[in-house]
Design an enzyme around this catalytic site. Structure first.
Site, PDB file in Angstrom:
ATOM      1  N   LYS A  42       0.814  -1.228   0.000  1.00  0.00           N
ATOM      2  CA  LYS A  42       0.000   0.000   0.000  1.00  0.00           C
ATOM      3  C   LYS A  42       0.845   1.276   0.000  1.00  0.00           C
ATOM      4  CE  LYS A  42      -3.789  -2.158   2.524  1.00  0.00           C
ATOM      5  NZ  LYS A  42      -4.741  -2.026   3.623  1.00  0.00           N
ATOM      6  N   ASN A  63       0.947   2.371  21.476  1.00  0.00           N
ATOM      7  CA  ASN A  63       1.587   1.400  20.577  1.00  0.00           C
ATOM      8  C   ASN A  63       2.872   0.890  21.211  1.00  0.00           C
ATOM      9  OD1 ASN A  63       1.623   0.018  18.017  1.00  0.00           O
ATOM     10  ND2 ASN A  63       3.408   1.263  17.486  1.00  0.00           N
ATOM     11  N   ARG A  64       3.203  -0.373  20.915  1.00  0.00           N
ATOM     12  CA  ARG A  64       4.434  -0.968  21.441  1.00  0.00           C
ATOM     13  C   ARG A  64       5.639  -0.096  21.076  1.00  0.00           C
ATOM     14  NH1 ARG A  64       5.963  -6.745  19.054  1.00  0.00           N
ATOM     15  NH2 ARG A  64       5.800  -5.507  17.164  1.00  0.00           N
ATOM     16  N   THR A  65       5.732   0.301  19.805  1.00  0.00           N
ATOM     17  CA  THR A  65       6.852   1.139  19.366  1.00  0.00           C
ATOM     18  C   THR A  65       6.426   2.595  19.463  1.00  0.00           C
ATOM     19  OG1 THR A  65       7.369  -0.629  17.809  1.00  0.00           O
ATOM     20  CG2 THR A  65       8.481   1.486  17.461  1.00  0.00           C
ATOM     21  N   ASP A  84      -9.593   2.418   2.285  1.00  0.00           N
ATOM     22  CA  ASP A  84      -9.527   1.911   3.662  1.00  0.00           C
ATOM     23  C   ASP A  84     -10.007   2.939   4.685  1.00  0.00           C
ATOM     24  OD1 ASP A  84      -8.409  -0.613   3.164  1.00  0.00           O
ATOM     25  OD2 ASP A  84      -6.370   0.193   3.123  1.00  0.00           O
ATOM     26  N   TYR A 114     -11.271  -9.488  12.037  1.00  0.00           N
ATOM     27  CA  TYR A 114     -12.580 -10.098  11.774  1.00  0.00           C
ATOM     28  C   TYR A 114     -12.505 -11.620  11.800  1.00  0.00           C
ATOM     29  CZ  TYR A 114     -10.435 -10.001   7.164  1.00  0.00           C
ATOM     30  OH  TYR A 114      -9.560 -10.132   6.134  1.00  0.00           O
TER      31      TYR A 114
HETATM   32  P1  NAP Z   1       0.944  -3.739  10.762  1.00  0.00           P
HETATM   33  O1  NAP Z   1       1.263  -2.543   9.923  1.00  0.00           O
HETATM   34  O2  NAP Z   1       1.819  -4.918  10.727  1.00  0.00           O
HETATM   35  O3  NAP Z   1       0.826  -3.230  12.301  1.00  0.00           O
HETATM   36  C1  NAP Z   1       0.702  -4.137  13.361  1.00  0.00           C
HETATM   37  C2  NAP Z   1       0.400  -3.403  14.655  1.00  0.00           C
HETATM   38  O4  NAP Z   1       0.275  -4.371  15.706  1.00  0.00           O
HETATM   39  C3  NAP Z   1       1.503  -2.450  15.086  1.00  0.00           C
HETATM   40  O5  NAP Z   1       0.943  -1.404  15.828  1.00  0.00           O
HETATM   41  C4  NAP Z   1       2.345  -3.350  15.991  1.00  0.00           C
HETATM   42  O6  NAP Z   1       3.120  -2.654  16.934  1.00  0.00           O
HETATM   43  C5  NAP Z   1       1.265  -4.130  16.705  1.00  0.00           C
HETATM   44  N1  NAP Z   1       1.781  -5.400  17.215  1.00  0.00           N
HETATM   45  C6  NAP Z   1       2.088  -6.505  16.509  1.00  0.00           C
HETATM   46  N2  NAP Z   1       2.556  -7.481  17.322  1.00  0.00           N
HETATM   47  C7  NAP Z   1       2.543  -6.960  18.581  1.00  0.00           C
HETATM   48  C8  NAP Z   1       2.909  -7.474  19.861  1.00  0.00           C
HETATM   49  N3  NAP Z   1       3.382  -8.714  20.006  1.00  0.00           N
HETATM   50  N4  NAP Z   1       2.749  -6.681  20.936  1.00  0.00           N
HETATM   51  C9  NAP Z   1       2.255  -5.410  20.787  1.00  0.00           C
HETATM   52  N5  NAP Z   1       1.909  -4.867  19.599  1.00  0.00           N
HETATM   53  C10 NAP Z   1       2.043  -5.634  18.514  1.00  0.00           C
HETATM   54  O7  NAP Z   1      -0.519  -4.277  10.419  1.00  0.00           O
HETATM   55  P2  NAP Z   1      -1.799  -3.443   9.944  1.00  0.00           P
HETATM   56  O8  NAP Z   1      -1.955  -3.545   8.480  1.00  0.00           O
HETATM   57  O9  NAP Z   1      -1.752  -2.087  10.565  1.00  0.00           O
HETATM   58  O10 NAP Z   1      -2.986  -4.309  10.579  1.00  0.00           O
HETATM   59  C11 NAP Z   1      -3.242  -4.255  11.970  1.00  0.00           C
HETATM   60  C12 NAP Z   1      -4.471  -5.108  12.290  1.00  0.00           C
HETATM   61  O11 NAP Z   1      -5.626  -4.581  11.649  1.00  0.00           O
HETATM   62  C13 NAP Z   1      -4.337  -6.561  11.817  1.00  0.00           C
HETATM   63  O12 NAP Z   1      -4.919  -7.392  12.772  1.00  0.00           O
HETATM   64  C14 NAP Z   1      -5.140  -6.591  10.537  1.00  0.00           C
HETATM   65  O13 NAP Z   1      -5.691  -7.872  10.313  1.00  0.00           O
HETATM   66  C15 NAP Z   1      -6.250  -5.581  10.872  1.00  0.00           C
HETATM   67  N6  NAP Z   1      -6.804  -4.936   9.659  1.00  0.00           N
HETATM   68  C16 NAP Z   1      -8.109  -5.156   9.388  1.00  0.00           C
HETATM   69  C17 NAP Z   1      -8.673  -4.571   8.274  1.00  0.00           C
HETATM   70  C18 NAP Z   1     -10.121  -4.808   7.974  1.00  0.00           C
HETATM   71  O14 NAP Z   1     -10.545  -4.579   6.845  1.00  0.00           O
HETATM   72  N7  NAP Z   1     -10.895  -5.223   8.931  1.00  0.00           N
HETATM   73  C19 NAP Z   1      -7.897  -3.769   7.413  1.00  0.00           C
HETATM   74  C20 NAP Z   1      -6.550  -3.564   7.743  1.00  0.00           C
HETATM   75  C21 NAP Z   1      -6.019  -4.157   8.867  1.00  0.00           C
HETATM   76  P3  NAP Z   1       4.598  -2.089  16.524  1.00  0.00           P
HETATM   77  O15 NAP Z   1       4.347  -0.816  15.769  1.00  0.00           O
HETATM   78  O16 NAP Z   1       5.266  -1.886  17.823  1.00  0.00           O
HETATM   79  O17 NAP Z   1       5.243  -3.143  15.662  1.00  0.00           O
END
Ligand code: NAP
Length: 280
Positions: free
Chosen positions: A47, A152-154, A103, A223
């Site tokens: 993206k 957020n963790r980071t 999105d 979801y």
């Molecule tokens: P991403 O860019 O990989 O971000 C992941 C996020 O989760 C970051 O904030 C990360 O923290 C945190 N995280 C991951 N592992 C962790 C841990 N062990 N402890 C604490 N924090 C942790 O992914 P994304 O695209 O933003 O997606 C995030 C979520 O939204 C996913 O579950 C995805 O399935 C969902 N999502 C859903 C839709 C929908 O249409 N419903 C659309 C997009 C995304 P850090 O920054 O510290 O790494």
């Protein structure tokens, strides 16, 4: 959901998934372009990479800084750009890519539809600052929430988002921690972390610092599973809850409209999602 929507509208179109390595994104887009594809959806990590590969960016992609939907457009003899469906007989000689983002609005539409929530003036706690979290934070600020609490963790990521919101939406208060008095009661908690995808994941919420009693509603972008441990706990505590299926639906419905120029058959798409994801 896209194939169900094409079928419902009698379109002889197909939606297919391809796995593409980030270093091949440019070649994949060029390939789809010359093969006469109508458009593409992109997911993580494409993206952000795609923003600099587009011939043109729609306002949505420019504002949110990410492309999840591409429309291929052909140049007509009159020199204007039209989607491929316009060219029934002769294929256009020149084709361009236009990047969109569906999105950001999808989250707002899902919160409105699934939680009956209008965001203006609301206080929101947002967990997570990856791709989805960042877009959500900016979109919520654009919706004039009164306060946004980012966790957020980071921590460097939420600091960057805070700076960006300060510049673009100065009226929105952005805190970099769980809400504390006098803001400790909020309207909505959103999980935008990936914690909850796996059944043994720890909770994204630190319940020593924030209790479900402090929020009216909880939205989990995840979801699958349909109810994460976070949503189950929120429901037991009396919060209104919804999972991320609505977000998925609305981003897809908007992409359908961008490609086809036709109104998306929302209920057909929702049923297809529920069938394919939950076996309903
Ligand atoms: P991403 O860019 O990989 O971000 C992941 C996020 O989760 C970051 O904030 C990360 O923290 C945190 N995280 C991951 N592992 C962790 C841990 N062990 N402890 C604490 N924090 C942790 O992914 P994304 O695209 O933003 O997606 C995030 C979520 O939204 C996913 O579950 C995805 O399935 C969902 N999502 C859903 C839709 C929908 O249409 N419903 C659309 C997009 C995304 P850090 O920054 O510290 O790494």
């Amino acid at each position: 959901m896209q194939n169900a929507a094409f079928a419902a509208l009698g379109l002889d179109w197909r939606y297919l998934a391809f796995e593409v390595a980030p270093e091949n994104l440019r070649a994949a887009i060029e390939g789809a372009k010359v093969m006469g594809f109508a458009g593409l959806n992109l997911t993580v990590p494409h993206k952000l990479l795609a923003v600099n590969l587009m011939d043109a960016l729609d306002e949505s992609a420019r504002v949110w800084g990410a492309v999840n939907t591409i429309r291929f457009e052909g140049r007509t003899p009159q020199s204007d750009w039209r989607p491929p469906g316009h060219f029934e007989k002769d294929a256009p000689v020149e084709i361009r890519t236009v990047g969109f983002n569906t999105d950001a609005d999808a989250l707002v539409n899902a919160l409105r539809a699934d939680l009956q929530l209008e965001l203006s003036g609301k206080k929101v706690l947002l967990l997570g600052a990856g791709g989805a979290g960042r877009t959500a934070a900016l979109r919520l600020a654009a919706e004039n929430v009164s306060a946004l609490f980012l966790v957020n963790r980071t921590s460097s990521k939420i600091l960057e988002i805070q700076q960006e919101i300060k510049q673009k939406f100065p009226a929105v208060y952005v805190g970099l921690d769980y809400p504390k008095p006098p803001h400790s009661e909020i309207d909505l908690l959103i999980n935008a972390t990936s914690l909850g995808l796996k059944s043994d994941d720890p909770s994204p919420l630190d319940e020593k610092l924030f209790s479900f009693r402090q929020t009216a509603a909880v939205y989990d972008m995840i979801y699958r599973p349909s109810a994460t441990a976070l949503l189950r706990a929120a429901r037991s505590a009396g919060c209104t809850t919804a999972n991320g299926l609505g977000m998925l639906l609305y981003q897809g419905a908007r992409a359908f409209e961008i490609w086809t120029g036709k109104t998306a058959p929302l209920e057909v798409m929702r049923r297809a999602l529920e069938h394919n994801i939950y076996g309903l």
